[in-house]
Design a protein around this motif. Structure first.
Motif, PDB file in Angstrom:
ATOM      1  N   LEU A 124       0.832  -1.206   0.000  1.00  0.00           N
ATOM      2  CA  LEU A 124       0.000   0.000   0.000  1.00  0.00           C
ATOM      3  C   LEU A 124       0.869   1.260   0.000  1.00  0.00           C
ATOM      4  O   LEU A 124       0.591   2.226  -0.710  1.00  0.00           O
ATOM      5  N   HIS A 125       1.923   1.247   0.807  1.00  0.00           N
ATOM      6  CA  HIS A 125       2.797   2.410   0.891  1.00  0.00           C
ATOM      7  C   HIS A 125       3.505   2.653  -0.443  1.00  0.00           C
ATOM      8  O   HIS A 125       3.691   3.818  -0.859  1.00  0.00           O
ATOM      9  N   ALA A 126       3.893   1.574  -1.111  1.00  0.00           N
ATOM     10  CA  ALA A 126       4.549   1.726  -2.419  1.00  0.00           C
ATOM     11  C   ALA A 126       3.602   2.384  -3.410  1.00  0.00           C
ATOM     12  O   ALA A 126       4.006   3.262  -4.193  1.00  0.00           O
ATOM     13  N   CYS A 127       2.338   1.989  -3.390  1.00  0.00           N
ATOM     14  CA  CYS A 127       1.359   2.589  -4.308  1.00  0.00           C
ATOM     15  C   CYS A 127       1.151   4.071  -3.993  1.00  0.00           C
ATOM     16  O   CYS A 127       1.061   4.903  -4.897  1.00  0.00           O
ATOM     17  N   VAL A 128       1.081   4.381  -2.701  1.00  0.00           N
ATOM     18  CA  VAL A 128       0.856   5.777  -2.298  1.00  0.00           C
ATOM     19  C   VAL A 128       2.049   6.644  -2.676  1.00  0.00           C
ATOM     20  O   VAL A 128       1.901   7.764  -3.180  1.00  0.00           O
ATOM     21  N   GLU A 129       3.270   6.128  -2.440  1.00  0.00           N
ATOM     22  CA  GLU A 129       4.455   6.900  -2.774  1.00  0.00           C
ATOM     23  C   GLU A 129       4.571   7.128  -4.283  1.00  0.00           C
ATOM     24  O   GLU A 129       5.162   8.121  -4.721  1.00  0.00           O
ATOM     25  N   ALA A 130       4.009   6.217  -5.067  1.00  0.00           N
ATOM     26  CA  ALA A 130       4.028   6.376  -6.531  1.00  0.00           C
ATOM     27  C   ALA A 130       2.787   7.101  -7.037  1.00  0.00           C
ATOM     28  O   ALA A 130       2.535   7.129  -8.241  1.00  0.00           O
TER      29      ALA A 130
END
Length: 845
Positions: free
Chosen positions: A436-442
């Motif tokens: 989830l964090h990877a998606c948000v950061e991207a």
């Protein structure tokens, strides 16, 4: 000797008249031998005044009482559970000279055992303990009385004592029973007894109990470890010191337990003291103690390496755990290079059959590269791992996914997550949060919410943003999103549904960031958290404040800050700083200052971000009050230990100071870009000087100290004071004195230093040429101690005094003189200052 009286004849059965002793004329019947007593006599103890010493005297008529009468009396008291009187009878037997070795076999152990249980159940535990201590002196054995069911019943009685919290009495009772050669281990479960002692913070009592059992050394380790898990290092150390009294030699298990306890309690320094103490006692730790020491001190790579070298110097060969701890220390220290060397060494040892690398070795190496954002090298370790036949665990997969996520490789991270599921490794919540964090950061917010909703299970989900319901059971696989590499995410979603996913507060904090500026979406997420039983933390509230402020709703952001406190969570520095940033971004500087003052009232210490946000809030200064506000914040920042590196603030101060010269800008050649480089000195104190003057609102007595400043810095300080005077004059505050400018001190009859002369000329040029003020020198002489040595001179100066204890000779004379020094000052006359102020006021009109 104690005296006691048999008061109650009813508790003693008279001897049988048919017995031989009854017909013996030299022995009176037992009943008739009892003293007479009044009905009003004290009844507190049936045996309170009969003298036991009389039994052992030749003149005492009781000294030939048969042994069986004592046995009969003791048996009756045991049956009645009258242990207080039984203790007196036993003492009388010991003092009477009766053959105790004949008393013990004749006394019923079963009867005594039953009486002990009755006394325990009646709550007379202290009397039972004291009596058993006396009975032990008679040599009575209780093993026959406590066999089979009797021992089981005694165990239940002891458990009840422990359950009531009478730990001291329970241990003392078991200590007494152990002297009768009874097995203590079956009475109470050792682990339960240890846990209760640990829970009640009784380390010495736990050690006393452990000493009653054959496996005491193992229990010592358990006691210390349990205190360590409770983060009670003080009690663990007490248990450690107490256990050493019962040890016949060094016990490495206990040393390792106390060192591990130091690690659990976060006191690595204490573990070092224990290690040094062992060395002082000439005790060489084994490999396991060294490993524990290295693990506790893994945050300090140098110390860990010293332990590693000491271990080898003692002839101990490092095992796989040693190398894993070294890799952990490298990971904490961020030493990728050293970790690679260790990994290369252990790979060599594995190739020659000395070691067999395990999942922890590979997982630690993966984490080393992941933390360093070297995702390609982390993937190479995964290949080594699979080639060696070692399956990655959850930690390894999480580190790999995290490595790609940190590098911004969202697709690669999702592919690794799919591989993890295909390998049958159950992901934890951290793995889901990383995706989830990877998606948000991207900035892939929709994908983050899609994954989140899918992982929550196969049920109707009402989207938080108020969109149509999503039925995961009816979703079309053709509508599943695909990545640029053709990866279908329907597979990953179906696999993820097999594993339990429980959202945490961290999960929702990540999703809050994905809300962007949608305040209502974020507010609904907070509500959903509460429905699931999750409590929003500081990060949750701070993110919500930021989202609300991003939409321009300053009042809403401040209301969230209040709601946060009402919910029982005191705002921290991040929450306040976020609210201050919202106010600053919405040009509400006064409200930002109000929050800053509120922080200090609640004793929340601002950080560097807080100060920077406030100091950069203004683009220009309109008044002295605004400058004073920012300089007060600047001074607080310096007092808090933060370095003054805010050149933006310095530039605003310069612009505000130069505002006293409105029309003649071409004459400011002294203040050019090339001259500004002087302000960038690391030791520049210009802002402190300006703050010292501008914090003084009264301009009746003015003295400007520019000692130690460069020409540009001195210029700014003087202009700042002049602007203060100008603003105060506009408010009706007149100037009543001349302005004195202190430039520096020089010795009398000497030429001023080049630096002082240059500053003086620059100031005079500013005041006279640019501002039209009258400036005159104002030199002041003052005395300064100075020692002068004259050689080969016979003439004495009458102004000099001989040094105390020194003879004055024609060849070498040392004097102490008070030579005058000169304080270089300039004076701006009050008259010219009034003319200048009137011109400024008239020009403003």
């Amino acid at each position: 000797m104690r005296d006691f009286v048999i008061l109650g004849s009813s508790i003693v059965t008279p001897p049988n008249p048919s017995s031989p002793s009854h017909h013996n004329p030299h022995i009176k019947p037992y009943k008739s031998s009892l003293p007479k007593f009044s009905s009003s006599a004290k009844q507190s103890s049936p045996l309170s005044s009969f003298s036991s010493s009389s039994l052992s005297t030749a003149t005492n008529p009781y000294h030939k009482i048969p042994l069986k009468h004592y046995i009969h009396l003791a048996s009756k008291l045991v049956q009645d559970a009258n242990f207080q009187d039984l203790e007196m009878v036993v003492q009388a037997v010991l003092d009477s000279g009766v053959n105790a070795s004949q008393f013990a076999p004749a006394f019923s152990a079963e009867l005594l055992a039953n009486g002990i249980r009755v006394g325990i159940r009646a709550g007379r535990l202290r009397a039972v303990i004291d009596t058993l201590k006396k009975v032990q002196e008679l040599g009575i054995s209780l093993s026959a009385g406590f066999d089979g069911s009797a021992a089981h019943l005694l165990g239940k009685d002891c458990c009840r004592i422990v359950m009531r919290g009478q730990l001291e009495e329970a241990v003392e009772l078991m200590e007494v029973l152990s002297r009768f050669q009874l097995s203590i281990r079956e009475l109470v479960q050792p682990s339960d007894m240890i846990k209760r002692c640990v829970h009640n913070r009784k380390p010495n009592l736990a050690v006393r109990y452990a000493c009653l059992l054959p496996h005491a050394q193992i229990l010592f380790c358990t006691i210390i470890s349990e205190f360590g898990r409770m983060r009670d290092l003080t009690s663990a150390l007490r248990a450690y010191e107490a256990s050493k009294k019962y040890l016949t030699g060094p016990n490495m298990y206990i040393y390792r337990a106390i060192i591990d306890a130091c690690g659990l309690c976060g006191d690595y320094q204490k573990s070092r003291y224990i290690y040094e103490d062992l060395l002082n006692q000439k005790i060489n730790p084994n490999i396991y103690v060294f490993n524990s020491l290295m693990n506790v001190n893994a945050h300090d790579l140098n110390y860990t390496l010293n332990l590693y070298n000491n271990m080898q110097n003692l002839g101990l060969k490092p095992d796989l755990t040693s190398y894993n701890i070294l890799l952990k220390a490298c990971c904490v220290a961020g030493r990728v290079d050293f970790a690679q060397e260790i990994y290369k060494e252990v790979k060599h040892l594995e190739s020659v059959g000395v070691l067999k690398l395990d999942v922890f070795t590979y997982s630690t190496m993966i984490k080393v590269f992941a933390d360093a954002k070297l995702w390609q090298m982390a993937l190479k370790i995964k290949q080594d791992m699979l080639s060696a036949g070692v399956s990655p665990n959850t930690v390894a997969w999480s580190s790999l996914i995290n490595a790609c996520a940190h590098a911004g490789l969202v697709e690669q991270a999702i592919q690794l997550f799919e591989e993890m599921l295909l390998a049958g490794c159950e992901p934890n919540t951290q793995c889901f949060n990383i995706i989830l964090h990877a998606c948000v950061e991207a900035y892939q917010y929709d994908r983050a919410f899609r994954f989140f909703q899918s992982w929550k299970g196969n049920k109707m989900l009402q989207p938080i943003n108020g969109g149509p319901s999503i039925n995961l059971e009816q979703r079309d696989s053709q509508s599943a999103p695909t990545g640029p590499n053709g990866i279908s995410y329907s597979h990953i979603l179906s696999f993820a549904e097999r594993f339990p996913f429980t959202p945490t507060t961290t999960t929702y904090n990540i999703l809050l960031k994905a809300c962007g500026t949608d305040y209502y979406h974020a507010k609904a997420l907070i509500k959903e958290m509460k429905i699931l039983g999750l409590t929003p933390n500081h990060i949750s509230w701070s993110t919500l404040i930021d989202i609300c402020g991003a939409s321009g709703n300053v009042e809403g952001a401040l209301e969230i800050l209040k709601t946060m406190r009402d919910a029982g969570i005191e705002p921290d520095v991040v929450s306040y700083t976020t609210a201050i940033k919202v106010c600053v971004e919405n040009k509400n500087f006064e409200q930002a200052l109000s929050l800053y003052e509120e922080m200090k009232r609640y004793k929340v210490r601002p950080n560097l971000v807080t100060y920077t946000t406030l100091l950069r809030a203004r683009t220009k200064y309109g008044s002295l009050h605004e400058v004073q506000q920012c300089l007060a914040i600047y001074q607080d920042m310096r007092k808090s230990g933060y370095k003054a590196t805010d050149y933006y603030l310095q530039g605003l101060i310069e612009e505000w100071c130069e505002g006293v010269i409105q029309d003649d800008r071409q004459n400011q050649g002294e203040f050019t870009c090339s001259s500004k480089s002087e302000l960038e000195r690391p030791q520049s104190i210009i802002l402190e000087k300006i703050a010292a003057h501008l914090q003084k609102r009264v301009a009746d007595i003015l003295a400007i100290d520019v000692q130690g400043l460069t020409k540009v810095e001195a210029r700014l300080v003087i202009l700042a004071v002049l602007r203060m005077i100008k603003e105060n004059y506009g408010l009706g505050r007149s100037v009543n004195n001349d302005i004195l400018i202190i430039i520096g001190a020089t010795k009398a009859d000497t030429t001023p230093a080049k630096h002082i002369s240059g500053v003086q000329d620059a100031i005079a040029k500013l005041l006279q040429d640019e501002l039209g003020l009258e400036v005159i020198p104002a030199r002041t002489r003052f005395a300064q101690d100075d020692t002068v040595k004259f050689e080969n001179h016979a003439i004495l100066n009458p102004n000099l005094e001989a040094m105390p204890g020194k003879d004055i000779s024609p060849t070498s004379v040392q004097f102490k003189t008070r030579r005058p020094a000169v304080l270089q000052r300039l004076k701006v006359t009050k008259k010219s200052l009034h003319h200048w102020l009137k011109r400024k006021v008239s020009s403003n009109r």
